[in-house]
Design an enzyme around this catalytic site. Structure first.
Site, mmCIF file in Angstrom:
data_model
loop_
_atom_site.group_PDB
_atom_site.id
_atom_site.type_symbol
_atom_site.label_atom_id
_atom_site.label_comp_id
_atom_site.label_asym_id
_atom_site.label_seq_id
_atom_site.Cartn_x
_atom_site.Cartn_y
_atom_site.Cartn_z
ATOM 1 N N HIS A 47 0.721 -1.308 0.176
ATOM 2 C CA HIS A 47 0.024 0.119 0.123
ATOM 3 C C HIS A 47 0.833 1.196 -0.164
ATOM 4 O O HIS A 47 1.887 1.197 0.345
ATOM 5 C CB HIS A 47 -0.852 0.041 1.398
ATOM 6 N N GLU A 49 0.645 4.005 1.608
ATOM 7 C CA GLU A 49 1.466 4.464 2.867
ATOM 8 C C GLU A 49 2.500 3.676 3.428
ATOM 9 O O GLU A 49 3.617 4.410 3.855
ATOM 10 C CB GLU A 49 0.161 4.370 4.022
ATOM 11 N N CYS A 77 -6.143 1.622 5.711
ATOM 12 C CA CYS A 77 -6.695 0.603 6.338
ATOM 13 C C CYS A 77 -5.880 0.078 7.617
ATOM 14 O O CYS A 77 -5.076 0.811 8.097
ATOM 15 C CB CYS A 77 -6.397 -0.582 5.161
ATOM 16 N N CYS A 80 -2.346 -0.182 7.536
ATOM 17 C CA CYS A 80 -1.361 1.097 7.432
ATOM 18 C C CYS A 80 -1.570 2.046 8.348
ATOM 19 O O CYS A 80 -0.619 2.632 9.032
ATOM 20 C CB CYS A 80 -1.848 1.904 5.978
#
Lengths: 143, 143
Positions: A47, A49, A77, A80
């Site tokens: 992801h 992040e 999410c 993260c």
């Protein structure tokens, strides 16, 4: 958020879910910027992040980012959100809210748990319309 | 769990919090094994689980691990619990419970959230005494 949006657009152009993230320090310098790379890396944890946090810490040779801001186009999410806490991010700024997959203001609300050791300041909904429009357009084109 | 414990012991010997993780497939083959590398990498997200999940998916050239078991010596934190879900792990087996930092049976209880898209089967407390003893010894020696 301009740079995070640019990363999100670049991710979409690569066929990735359009989410972008940027880490800036207290002086506003960009330490790292990333878009989603889940498909490119074949890694569901890639992801934006997590990639940006890891790159920012590596670039400074300091694994904690207490003086930094993580700016992301979508509510993180739970993975993260917890990563932002583990890296001790000072402030988390996000664009679109994510009732289905978010873990900050929705779902597991990771940073609100009593056992969360470090809680960044959280500012959600920043340029929400632009951030959400990118995601809507991406998924609409895929249906 | 033997291999996960060996990874945890090796992590302790490197000065890392002693947590080890192993991903095995349906045939019981080991796809990946890792210990914590937070200090070595200067990366607070370099938890054993995330490293093992990433390596297992990369080794198979398949980003989903639905037929696999993630075995870890300590209850995963919210980041790793969500990562197990994102990689679509079939079963999560862990040793010691972690009331302070865990995110499966404690804290944010990430996998129990209504918005969790994939919930692995969870078995906690496997060889709990051995797993917890390793952590207790590590932290006692540091005090």
């Amino acid at each position: 958020m301009d740079l995070a949006l640019a990363e999100a657009r670049a991710a979409a152009a690569r066929g990735e879910v359009p989410v972008g993230a940027v880490v800036t320090d207290a002086a506003g310098r960009v330490l790292a910027a990333a878009g989603n790379e889940v498909e490119a890396r074949g890694d569901p944890s890639a992801h934006a992040e997590l990639l940006a946090l890891r790159a920012a810490a590596a670039g400074r040779a300091n694994k904690f980012l207490g003086d930094c801001i993580l700016t992301v186009t979508l509510e993180p999410c739970p993975m993260c959100a917890q990563a932002a806490s583990l890296f001790r991010i000072g402030r988390l700024v996000f664009g679109a809210y994510d009732p289905k997959g978010g873990g900050v203001e929705h779902g597991a609300r990771v940073l609100a748990a009593a056992s969360c050791h470090h809680r960044p300041e959280v500012v959600g909904g920043v340029r929400e319309g632009e951030c959400a429009a990118l995601l809507r357009a991406f998924f609409a084109a895929r249906r």
